[in-house]
Every structure is written in structure tokens, then in C-alpha cells.
Design an enzyme around this catalytic site. Sequence first.
Site, PDB file in Angstrom:
ATOM      1  N   GLU A 119       0.858  -1.185   0.000  1.00  0.00           N
ATOM      2  CA  GLU A 119       0.000   0.000   0.000  1.00  0.00           C
ATOM      3  C   GLU A 119       0.888   1.227   0.000  1.00  0.00           C
ATOM      4  O   GLU A 119       1.937   1.225   0.645  1.00  0.00           O
ATOM      5  CB  GLU A 119      -0.878   0.059   1.260  1.00  0.00           C
ATOM      6  CG  GLU A 119      -2.106  -0.803   1.195  1.00  0.00           C
ATOM      7  CD  GLU A 119      -1.957  -2.033   2.059  1.00  0.00           C
ATOM      8  OE1 GLU A 119      -1.003  -2.083   2.872  1.00  0.00           O
ATOM      9  OE2 GLU A 119      -2.776  -2.966   1.933  1.00  0.00           O
ATOM     10  N   TYR A 131       8.159   1.917  -7.274  1.00  0.00           N
ATOM     11  CA  TYR A 131       7.447   0.637  -7.404  1.00  0.00           C
ATOM     12  C   TYR A 131       7.102   0.338  -8.871  1.00  0.00           C
ATOM     13  O   TYR A 131       7.232  -0.791  -9.326  1.00  0.00           O
ATOM     14  CB  TYR A 131       6.187   0.645  -6.538  1.00  0.00           C
ATOM     15  CG  TYR A 131       6.467   0.832  -5.061  1.00  0.00           C
ATOM     16  CD1 TYR A 131       7.498   0.119  -4.451  1.00  0.00           C
ATOM     17  CD2 TYR A 131       5.725   1.711  -4.270  1.00  0.00           C
ATOM     18  CE1 TYR A 131       7.780   0.290  -3.096  1.00  0.00           C
ATOM     19  CE2 TYR A 131       5.998   1.880  -2.916  1.00  0.00           C
ATOM     20  CZ  TYR A 131       7.025   1.169  -2.346  1.00  0.00           C
ATOM     21  OH  TYR A 131       7.302   1.335  -1.014  1.00  0.00           O
TER      22      TYR A 131
HETATM   23  C1  LIG Z   1      10.486   5.894  -1.214  1.00  0.00           C
HETATM   24  C2  LIG Z   1      11.960   5.749  -0.776  1.00  0.00           C
HETATM   25  C3  LIG Z   1      12.132   4.491   0.064  1.00  0.00           C
HETATM   26  C4  LIG Z   1      12.820   5.645  -2.048  1.00  0.00           C
HETATM   27  O1  LIG Z   1      14.154   5.444  -1.667  1.00  0.00           O
HETATM   28  P1  LIG Z   1      15.356   6.199  -2.397  1.00  0.00           P
HETATM   29  O2  LIG Z   1      16.605   5.547  -1.989  1.00  0.00           O
HETATM   30  O3  LIG Z   1      15.213   7.658  -2.183  1.00  0.00           O
HETATM   31  O4  LIG Z   1      15.009   5.930  -3.936  1.00  0.00           O
HETATM   32  P2  LIG Z   1      16.003   5.385  -5.041  1.00  0.00           P
HETATM   33  O5  LIG Z   1      17.179   6.301  -5.159  1.00  0.00           O
HETATM   34  O6  LIG Z   1      16.268   3.961  -4.821  1.00  0.00           O
HETATM   35  O7  LIG Z   1      15.076   5.546  -6.335  1.00  0.00           O
HETATM   36  C5  LIG Z   1      15.083   4.579  -7.378  1.00  0.00           C
HETATM   37  C6  LIG Z   1      14.149   5.056  -8.474  1.00  0.00           C
HETATM   38  O8  LIG Z   1      12.820   5.224  -7.974  1.00  0.00           O
HETATM   39  C7  LIG Z   1      12.232   6.445  -8.472  1.00  0.00           C
HETATM   40  N1  LIG Z   1      12.118   7.422  -7.367  1.00  0.00           N
HETATM   41  C8  LIG Z   1      12.424   7.198  -6.067  1.00  0.00           C
HETATM   42  N2  LIG Z   1      12.138   8.317  -5.333  1.00  0.00           N
HETATM   43  C9  LIG Z   1      11.635   9.221  -6.188  1.00  0.00           C
HETATM   44  C10 LIG Z   1      11.143  10.551  -6.041  1.00  0.00           C
HETATM   45  N3  LIG Z   1      11.095  11.159  -4.851  1.00  0.00           N
HETATM   46  N4  LIG Z   1      10.682  11.179  -7.132  1.00  0.00           N
HETATM   47  C11 LIG Z   1      10.709  10.608  -8.350  1.00  0.00           C
HETATM   48  N5  LIG Z   1      11.173   9.333  -8.564  1.00  0.00           N
HETATM   49  C12 LIG Z   1      11.614   8.665  -7.491  1.00  0.00           C
HETATM   50  C13 LIG Z   1      13.193   6.960  -9.532  1.00  0.00           C
HETATM   51  O9  LIG Z   1      12.856   6.332 -10.747  1.00  0.00           O
HETATM   52  C14 LIG Z   1      14.523   6.431  -9.029  1.00  0.00           C
HETATM   53  O10 LIG Z   1      15.475   6.220 -10.031  1.00  0.00           O
HETATM   54  P3  LIG Z   1      16.366   7.449 -10.619  1.00  0.00           P
HETATM   55  O11 LIG Z   1      16.870   8.242  -9.438  1.00  0.00           O
HETATM   56  O12 LIG Z   1      17.462   6.726 -11.344  1.00  0.00           O
HETATM   57  O13 LIG Z   1      15.441   8.238 -11.492  1.00  0.00           O
HETATM   58  C15 LIG Z   1      12.425   7.011   0.004  1.00  0.00           C
HETATM   59  O14 LIG Z   1      12.213   8.162  -0.786  1.00  0.00           O
HETATM   60  C16 LIG Z   1      11.749   7.172   1.347  1.00  0.00           C
HETATM   61  O15 LIG Z   1      12.211   6.663   2.372  1.00  0.00           O
HETATM   62  N6  LIG Z   1      10.621   7.926   1.377  1.00  0.00           N
HETATM   63  C17 LIG Z   1       9.886   8.176   2.617  1.00  0.00           C
HETATM   64  C18 LIG Z   1       9.230   6.906   3.134  1.00  0.00           C
HETATM   65  C19 LIG Z   1       8.318   6.289   2.118  1.00  0.00           C
HETATM   66  O16 LIG Z   1       7.568   6.980   1.432  1.00  0.00           O
HETATM   67  N7  LIG Z   1       8.380   4.951   2.011  1.00  0.00           N
HETATM   68  C20 LIG Z   1       7.529   4.209   1.107  1.00  0.00           C
HETATM   69  C21 LIG Z   1       6.242   3.915   1.793  1.00  0.00           C
HETATM   70  S1  LIG Z   1       5.145   3.025   0.725  1.00  0.00           S
END
Ligand SMILES: CC(C)(COP(=O)(O)OP(=O)(O)OC[C@H]1O[C@@H](n2cnc3c(N)ncnc32)[C@H](O)[C@@H]1OP(=O)(O)O)[C@@H](O)C(=O)NCCC(=O)NCCS
Length: 198
Positions: A119, A131
Site C-alpha cells: 500500500e 514501485y
Molecule cells: C520511497 C523511498 C524508500 C525511495 O528510496 P530512495 O533511496 O530515495 O530511492 P532510489 O534512489 O532507490 O530511487 C530509485 C528510483 O525510484 C524512483 N524514485 C524514487 N524516489 C523518487 C522521487 N522522490 N521522485 C521521483 N522518482 C523517485 C526513480 O525512478 C529512481 O530512479 P532514478 O533516481 O534513477 O530516477 C524514500 O524516498 C523514502 O524513504 N521515502 C519516505 C518513506 C516512504 O515513502 N516509504 C515508502 C512507503 S510506501
Amino acid sequence: MTYPLPAPQTPFVLRRLQEADIPHVMTIERQVFPLSWSPGIFRYELRHNRFGYYLAIATTDERLPPLVGYGGIWLYLPEAHISTLAVHPQFQGLHLGAWLLAALLLHAARRGATEATLEVRVSNVGAQRLYTSFGFVVVGRRHRYYSDNGEDAYIMTLAPLELATIRQRFQREVRMVQERWHQRGKRLLAQRSEEPTP
Ligand SMILES: CC(C)(COP(=O)(O)OP(=O)(O)OC[C@H]1O[C@@H](n2cnc3c(N)ncnc32)[C@H](O)[C@@H]1OP(=O)(O)O)[C@@H](O)C(=O)NCCC(=O)NCCS
């Protein structure tokens, strides 16, 4: 997978999440989630939930926080449900989240899961992009799922979850972490050394 598993030429190591990590988890949890899990929930998950599987990204450089990310799944075979996923705000965008997600899905696929679900807040476009890049699609919506603001959740599913595909993705994500750290690591370390120590 044998843990701990370093991403070569980076300070990041993927390993199982442990109870001793919970204080560091909470530092991140409180910053990134409007509705954070309590330390007790993490303790329960790590001690008692036999369906749960949790990983962390720890660091080997003392200038960095000891833990920069974590995530978990519940394995209700043939389904794997992503229970949580988070990366420290200063370390987002380094593909650590994607590395964690790939590792969780790889574990699930190895255990025989053929489908993954989760979710996500409808407003959390960044996480949805992550995702979607793994092949998850929106299959439904839970109304007023989040009690802090009454926001809806999308239900997203990845099916079929294929071991060979996710194994390749995992290898790719290790390389992406290396590449991003190579590009951004020095600047990140410099920024951190400029921050006042609390
Ligand atoms: C969501 C989360 C876990 C992603 O982790 P991250 O290490 O920042 O993301 P990554 O660097 O692995 O991203 C991989 C790809 O996902 C996509 N992506 C991830 N975060 C993004 C953002 N904020 N905006 C746009 N694309 C995003 C992009 O395609 C990215 O690849 P790219 O940088 O080469 O374009 C992180 O932003 C987070 O902790 N957010 C707050 C908590 C949360 O929302 N958790 C998910 C709950 S469902």
C-alpha cells in the site's frame, strides 16, 4: 543471499535488521513517515513475527549515520507484502531504496513467492515511481486508509514475481548505488561535516 553484503567502493552494507538497530530506525522513521511505527512494533516484528523478514543498510564510515535505510516484507506465500521501506532523508536518491526493495523481493522469490503487494499513499508519487519501475501496477484503492489525514492508499501488485528478473534487478541496483555514490558521495560527506554536531 549471504549477509552482510557490501556495495563495493561505497560505505553501504546490506544486512539483516537487528533489535539493536531500533533507535537508529526510529530516527529515520520519525522523519519520513507521518504515522510512524513505534519501537515496540519493530521489536515485535523482529522477535515474534515469523512471517516477517527485515533488512537494513548500515554504513562503514563513522562520518555517516550507522543506519541509512531499512525495509521489510511479510511472507504469506504465495504472496509477499512489503510492510515498510524507508531511506534516511539525506541519503535518498542514491538507489538505496531500490537496492533494499530488490533484496526483499529476491528473498521472497527465493522462498517461493510469486506475487508482491503493497500500500502506498496516493500523494507519494516518488515511492510510486520506484514501485512502478519494478513492474508494480495499481490494482485498487483503500479509502481513508491513513488515519493522520484520511488519505487513500493505492494497492499495488507485482505479478508474476520472477526470480531471474529480480536477481538481475538486484545486481543492477548494487551497480546503481556504486555509481550514485561515486557521483554524489564526496558532496554528501562535505555537507555532513559542515553540519553542527548536536
Ligand atoms: C520511497 C523511498 C524508500 C525511495 O528510496 P530512495 O533511496 O530515495 O530511492 P532510489 O534512489 O532507490 O530511487 C530509485 C528510483 O525510484 C524512483 N524514485 C524514487 N524516489 C523518487 C522521487 N522522490 N521522485 C521521483 N522518482 C523517485 C526513480 O525512478 C529512481 O530512479 P532514478 O533516481 O534513477 O530516477 C524514500 O524516498 C523514502 O524513504 N521515502 C519516505 C518513506 C516512504 O515513502 N516509504 C515508502 C512507503 S510506501
